[in-house]
Design a protein around this motif. Sequence first.
Motif, PDB file in Angstrom:
ATOM      1  N   SER A 143       0.828  -1.213   0.000  1.00  0.00           N
ATOM      2  CA  SER A 143       0.000   0.000   0.000  1.00  0.00           C
ATOM      3  C   SER A 143       0.863   1.264   0.000  1.00  0.00           C
ATOM      4  CB  SER A 143      -0.924   0.011   1.216  1.00  0.00           C
ATOM      5  OG  SER A 143      -0.187   0.283   2.405  1.00  0.00           O
ATOM      6  N   LEU A 144       2.128   1.123   0.343  1.00  0.00           N
ATOM      7  CA  LEU A 144       3.020   2.282   0.387  1.00  0.00           C
ATOM      8  C   LEU A 144       3.521   2.673  -1.007  1.00  0.00           C
ATOM      9  CD1 LEU A 144       5.086   1.182   3.525  1.00  0.00           C
ATOM     10  CD2 LEU A 144       3.367   3.005   3.430  1.00  0.00           C
ATOM     11  N   ASN A 145       3.371   1.755  -1.964  1.00  0.00           N
ATOM     12  CA  ASN A 145       3.811   2.036  -3.345  1.00  0.00           C
ATOM     13  C   ASN A 145       5.222   2.615  -3.406  1.00  0.00           C
ATOM     14  OD1 ASN A 145       1.528   1.261  -4.921  1.00  0.00           O
ATOM     15  ND2 ASN A 145       0.440   2.976  -3.945  1.00  0.00           N
ATOM     16  N   LEU A 146       6.147   1.985  -2.765  1.00  0.00           N
ATOM     17  CA  LEU A 146       7.508   2.521  -2.699  1.00  0.00           C
ATOM     18  C   LEU A 146       8.330   2.126  -3.910  1.00  0.00           C
ATOM     19  CD1 LEU A 146       8.233   1.732   1.058  1.00  0.00           C
ATOM     20  CD2 LEU A 146       7.966   4.007   0.053  1.00  0.00           C
ATOM     21  N   GLY A 147       8.925   3.112  -4.544  1.00  0.00           N
ATOM     22  CA  GLY A 147       9.925   2.833  -5.568  1.00  0.00           C
ATOM     23  C   GLY A 147      11.291   2.731  -4.895  1.00  0.00           C
ATOM     24  N   TRP A 148      12.339   2.719  -5.710  1.00  0.00           N
ATOM     25  CA  TRP A 148      13.685   2.743  -5.145  1.00  0.00           C
ATOM     26  C   TRP A 148      14.140   4.194  -5.044  1.00  0.00           C
ATOM     27  CZ3 TRP A 148      15.427  -1.608  -3.070  1.00  0.00           C
ATOM     28  CH2 TRP A 148      14.838  -2.802  -3.492  1.00  0.00           C
ATOM     29  N   PRO A 149      14.841   4.559  -3.973  1.00  0.00           N
ATOM     30  CA  PRO A 149      15.284   5.956  -3.850  1.00  0.00           C
ATOM     31  C   PRO A 149      16.200   6.334  -5.012  1.00  0.00           C
ATOM     32  CG  PRO A 149      15.673   4.741  -1.790  1.00  0.00           C
ATOM     33  CD  PRO A 149      15.293   3.734  -2.826  1.00  0.00           C
ATOM     34  N   ALA A 150      15.996   7.526  -5.518  1.00  0.00           N
ATOM     35  CA  ALA A 150      16.888   8.018  -6.566  1.00  0.00           C
ATOM     36  C   ALA A 150      18.282   8.236  -5.975  1.00  0.00           C
ATOM     37  CB  ALA A 150      16.347   9.332  -7.126  1.00  0.00           C
ATOM     38  N   ALA A 151      19.281   8.264  -6.831  1.00  0.00           N
ATOM     39  CA  ALA A 151      20.640   8.551  -6.363  1.00  0.00           C
ATOM     40  C   ALA A 151      20.676   9.953  -5.769  1.00  0.00           C
ATOM     41  CB  ALA A 151      21.619   8.428  -7.516  1.00  0.00           C
ATOM     42  N   ASN A 152      21.283  10.094  -4.612  1.00  0.00           N
ATOM     43  CA  ASN A 152      21.446  11.445  -4.036  1.00  0.00           C
ATOM     44  C   ASN A 152      22.897  11.895  -4.205  1.00  0.00           C
ATOM     45  OD1 ASN A 152      22.545   9.706  -2.216  1.00  0.00           O
ATOM     46  ND2 ASN A 152      21.429  10.444  -0.420  1.00  0.00           N
ATOM     47  N   PHE A 153      23.479  11.454  -5.325  1.00  0.00           N
ATOM     48  CA  PHE A 153      24.851  11.836  -5.678  1.00  0.00           C
ATOM     49  C   PHE A 153      24.899  11.865  -7.202  1.00  0.00           C
ATOM     50  CE2 PHE A 153      24.383   7.324  -4.769  1.00  0.00           C
ATOM     51  CZ  PHE A 153      24.742   6.748  -5.972  1.00  0.00           C
ATOM     52  N   ASP A 154      25.984  12.350  -7.750  1.00  0.00           N
ATOM     53  CA  ASP A 154      26.131  12.427  -9.206  1.00  0.00           C
ATOM     54  C   ASP A 154      26.677  11.083  -9.713  1.00  0.00           C
ATOM     55  OD1 ASP A 154      27.120  12.770 -11.797  1.00  0.00           O
ATOM     56  OD2 ASP A 154      27.641  14.880 -11.442  1.00  0.00           O
ATOM     57  N   VAL A 155      25.795  10.287 -10.294  1.00  0.00           N
ATOM     58  CA  VAL A 155      26.164   8.915 -10.652  1.00  0.00           C
ATOM     59  C   VAL A 155      27.371   8.895 -11.592  1.00  0.00           C
ATOM     60  CG1 VAL A 155      25.356   6.761 -11.717  1.00  0.00           C
ATOM     61  CG2 VAL A 155      23.793   8.102 -10.288  1.00  0.00           C
ATOM     62  N   LYS A 156      27.331   9.731 -12.635  1.00  0.00           N
ATOM     63  CA  LYS A 156      28.442   9.735 -13.604  1.00  0.00           C
ATOM     64  C   LYS A 156      29.762  10.108 -12.952  1.00  0.00           C
ATOM     65  CE  LYS A 156      26.400  10.520 -18.148  1.00  0.00           C
ATOM     66  NZ  LYS A 156      26.085  11.532 -19.161  1.00  0.00           N
ATOM     67  N   ALA A 157      29.713  11.150 -12.125  1.00  0.00           N
ATOM     68  CA  ALA A 157      30.949  11.605 -11.472  1.00  0.00           C
ATOM     69  C   ALA A 157      31.496  10.508 -10.552  1.00  0.00           C
ATOM     70  CB  ALA A 157      30.675  12.890 -10.679  1.00  0.00           C
ATOM     71  N   GLU A 158      30.599   9.823  -9.849  1.00  0.00           N
ATOM     72  CA  GLU A 158      31.063   8.775  -8.945  1.00  0.00           C
ATOM     73  C   GLU A 158      31.655   7.599  -9.718  1.00  0.00           C
ATOM     74  OE1 GLU A 158      31.358   8.803  -5.553  1.00  0.00           O
ATOM     75  OE2 GLU A 158      30.816  10.914  -5.777  1.00  0.00           O
ATOM     76  N   ARG A 159      31.022   7.279 -10.868  1.00  0.00           N
ATOM     77  CA  ARG A 159      31.578   6.191 -11.686  1.00  0.00           C
ATOM     78  C   ARG A 159      32.993   6.538 -12.153  1.00  0.00           C
ATOM     79  NH1 ARG A 159      26.285   5.179 -15.362  1.00  0.00           N
ATOM     80  NH2 ARG A 159      25.046   4.097 -13.788  1.00  0.00           N
ATOM     81  N   GLN A 160      33.189   7.808 -12.487  1.00  0.00           N
ATOM     82  CA  GLN A 160      34.534   8.218 -12.909  1.00  0.00           C
ATOM     83  C   GLN A 160      35.528   8.132 -11.754  1.00  0.00           C
ATOM     84  OE1 GLN A 160      33.872  12.043 -14.677  1.00  0.00           O
ATOM     85  NE2 GLN A 160      33.410  11.193 -16.705  1.00  0.00           N
ATOM     86  N   ARG A 161      35.086   8.582 -10.598  1.00  0.00           N
ATOM     87  CA  ARG A 161      35.981   8.483  -9.431  1.00  0.00           C
ATOM     88  C   ARG A 161      36.328   7.015  -9.167  1.00  0.00           C
ATOM     89  NH1 ARG A 161      33.556  10.349  -4.217  1.00  0.00           N
ATOM     90  NH2 ARG A 161      35.661  10.180  -3.373  1.00  0.00           N
ATOM     91  N   LEU A 162      35.300   6.149  -9.289  1.00  0.00           N
ATOM     92  CA  LEU A 162      35.522   4.729  -9.000  1.00  0.00           C
ATOM     93  C   LEU A 162      36.533   4.140  -9.990  1.00  0.00           C
ATOM     94  CD1 LEU A 162      34.662   2.277  -7.249  1.00  0.00           C
ATOM     95  CD2 LEU A 162      32.959   1.754  -8.998  1.00  0.00           C
ATOM     96  N   GLU A 163      36.436   4.543 -11.262  1.00  0.00           N
ATOM     97  CA  GLU A 163      37.366   4.051 -12.272  1.00  0.00           C
ATOM     98  C   GLU A 163      38.813   4.244 -11.828  1.00  0.00           C
ATOM     99  OE1 GLU A 163      37.539   2.336 -15.121  1.00  0.00           O
ATOM    100  OE2 GLU A 163      35.476   1.893 -14.467  1.00  0.00           O
ATOM    101  N   ALA A 164      39.047   5.377 -11.169  1.00  0.00           N
ATOM    102  CA  ALA A 164      40.417   5.729 -10.781  1.00  0.00           C
ATOM    103  C   ALA A 164      40.904   4.940  -9.559  1.00  0.00           C
ATOM    104  CB  ALA A 164      40.483   7.228 -10.478  1.00  0.00           C
ATOM    105  N   LEU A 165      39.981   4.186  -8.932  1.00  0.00           N
ATOM    106  CA  LEU A 165      40.362   3.430  -7.720  1.00  0.00           C
ATOM    107  C   LEU A 165      41.238   2.241  -8.108  1.00  0.00           C
ATOM    108  CD1 LEU A 165      39.537   3.330  -4.588  1.00  0.00           C
ATOM    109  CD2 LEU A 165      37.967   1.524  -5.289  1.00  0.00           C
ATOM    110  N   PRO A 166      42.387   2.074  -7.457  1.00  0.00           N
ATOM    111  CA  PRO A 166      43.218   0.901  -7.780  1.00  0.00           C
ATOM    112  C   PRO A 166      42.438  -0.381  -7.497  1.00  0.00           C
ATOM    113  CG  PRO A 166      44.336   2.388  -6.219  1.00  0.00           C
ATOM    114  CD  PRO A 166      42.935   2.870  -6.352  1.00  0.00           C
ATOM    115  N   SER A 167      42.670  -1.401  -8.339  1.00  0.00           N
ATOM    116  CA  SER A 167      41.974  -2.665  -8.066  1.00  0.00           C
ATOM    117  C   SER A 167      42.958  -3.702  -7.537  1.00  0.00           C
ATOM    118  CB  SER A 167      41.243  -3.152  -9.315  1.00  0.00           C
ATOM    119  OG  SER A 167      42.167  -3.356 -10.355  1.00  0.00           O
ATOM    120  N   LYS A 168      44.172  -3.252  -7.242  1.00  0.00           N
ATOM    121  CA  LYS A 168      45.145  -4.176  -6.635  1.00  0.00           C
ATOM    122  C   LYS A 168      45.915  -3.503  -5.515  1.00  0.00           C
ATOM    123  CE  LYS A 168      45.992  -7.863  -9.817  1.00  0.00           C
ATOM    124  NZ  LYS A 168      46.964  -8.704 -10.477  1.00  0.00           N
TER     125      LYS A 168
END
Lengths: 288, 288
Positions: A263-288
Motif C-alpha cells: 500500500s506504500l507504493n515505494l519505488g527505489w530511492p533516486a541517487a542522491n549523488f552524481d552517478v556519472k561523477a562517482e563512476r569516474q571516481r571509482l574508475e580511478a580506484l586501484p583494483s590491486k
Amino acid sequence: MTTNKPKLLAPLLRCPNGPVDARDFNPDAKPGYPNGKDKDGDDLRTELEPLLDDLQERLFAAGTRSPQAPRVLLILQGLDTAGKGGTIRHVIGMMDPQGVHIHSFKRPTAEELAHDFLWRIERELPRSGQVGIFDRSHYEDVLIQRVDHLAPPEEIERRYGAINDFEAKLIASGTVIVKCFLTISRGEQKQRLAERLTNPEKYYKYNPGDLDVALKWESYMDAYSIALTRCNTDAAPWFVVPANRKWYRNWAITNLIIEALGSLNLGWPAANFDVKAERQRLEALPSK
Amino acid sequence: MTTNKPKLLAPLLRCPNGPVDARDFNPDAKPGYPNGKDKDGDDLRTELEPLLDDLQERLFAAGTRSPQAPRVLLILQGLDTAGKGGTIRHVIGMMDPQGVHIHSFKRPTAEELAHDFLWRIERELPRSGQVGIFDRSHYEDVLIQRVDHLAPPEEIERRYGAINDFEAKLIASGTVIVKCFLTISRGEQKQRLAERLTNPEKYYKYNPGDLDVALKWESYMDAYSIALTRCNTDAAPWFVVPANRKWYRNWAITNLIIEALGSLNLGWPAANFDVKAERQRLEALPSK
C-alpha cells in the motif's frame, strides 16, 4: 507466484464495525485461502517470500534516506498458545533481520508502572524504514489489566480512547499499523498446553500461570470483545486471524504484511549523488 | 546433514598468534569447504539450518530460565562491501528472530562521544539466551578512529588493552565471542562498489564517502593488522573469513556460530514445576 494469491486478504479478515463478541469468530476458518490447497501446508506462504523480500527492502531503502520514511507496525495479540511466537518465527523469520525490530512486552517493570501505560510502548516503536513487531502490546493494558483488576476501572476506561488517539498519531506520522487478534478455540489451546507438558523439549515454554490464565477464558473473551469493539478504527482496524491452523495463520499474516507494504507504493530511492561523477571516481580506484 | 560438515572449522579460520599483516590473507580461499562442492552454492549452508535452529532454541530456552544463561556475540568487521549486511541477511536470517539482537554501529552520536568508547557497546550486548550481532563494533574505535585521527594517539593506544579486558570480562560472565574479520580483495571491493553505481535498485547502498574510505585501503590494512595482532586473545580469537565468495563466507560463518553454540553443550531445561500435577490441572480445563 501471484496466481494463487487472492486479490486482497485484508478486507476478508477485517473485524466488522460495531459491537462484536470475540467468541463469534471461527478459529478454524480459512478466509481467502485458495480452494483445494490445504494440503500444501506452508508452500503457499514460502512462495510469497520473494515478494515480501522485495517490498521490505524498498521500505528499508526509504528509511536510509529520511526519518520521515514510513514504518510498519505489526501488533500480535492473542491468548497463550495462540501463536504469536510462531508467527514471528515463521513469518518474520522470512524477512531480512536488519529491517526488523521485535519487542515482546512482558509484565511491566516497576519503572514502567510509574509511567503512563503508553510510555514503554513509545520506546519500542519501529524507526523509519523498519517493520516493528509487538508480541503483545498496549492492548494488554485493557486485557489482563481489566481481567485481573490491575488498574482502577476509570483508568481502564480511559485507555480505549487513549489507544485510539495514540494509534491515530502513529498513522499521521507515517506508520502503517497491522493489528491482529489471533483467535484459537479452547480445545486447541488445551491441546497446545498439553504438548508443552508432554514433550520435555517444550517444558521451558510452560508456566503454571498459563493455566491460571486459561481458566479465565470467559473473562478474556469479554475483555477482547470490548477491545475489538472500541479500538476498531478505520485508520487502524483489527484483523481477526483464525489461528487453529498454524499454516493458515502464517499465510494470512504474511499476506497482511505484504498488503501493508504494498500500500506504500515505494519505488527505489533516486541517487542522491552524481552517478556519472562517482563512476569516474571509482574508475580511478586501484583494483590491486 | 553432517556428512559434509568438517570436524571443526574454527581452527582453520583462526588468526595466527603473533604479528600478522591483514594483506596476507587470501580472500579467495575456502578453508574447510568440501572438495568438489563449489557449485552447490548456498546448499551446504541451508542444509545446516535445522542444526542451527535446534542449537539456537536450546540457548533461547536456557535464557528463559536464568539471567546467568550463556549468550553468544557475533562481531562482524570488514571494509565496506565486505559482506557484513549480507551475512546478517543470509546467516542470521536463518535463525529465529526472537532470539537475536542485531545492532549496527554507526558514526557515534554526540552523547556517545561524551562517554568512554565502550559505553555504547555495553548497551547493546545480548541478553542471556540471545545471539547478539554487532555490525561493526568497538573495533571501529581503533580502525576508522586511527586512520582518520579521530582520537589522540595515546587514547587509541589505550584502547587495545581496554578491548582485551572488556572481552575477557564478557567471557567471564558467560558470553561466547565469535569475532570475524571478513576479508575481500581490492578488485572485489571495486566491483561491488561498481554494482551499486550500475543497478538503480542499489543506489541507496552507495555513499560517496565509501569511495573516500576505499582510497585509504593501505591505512585500513595497517589498522586491521594492528587490531588482529593485538586483540587476538586465546579467549576471544579473531577468525579471518575469506569473503570474496559470498557463499563461502555465509557457509563459514554459519559453521562458526554452530560451533560456538555447540560448545555450550546445552540440554533442554528441566521442568521447574510438577509435571504430573500440572497435567492433572490441565485435564480439568474445559475444552469448550
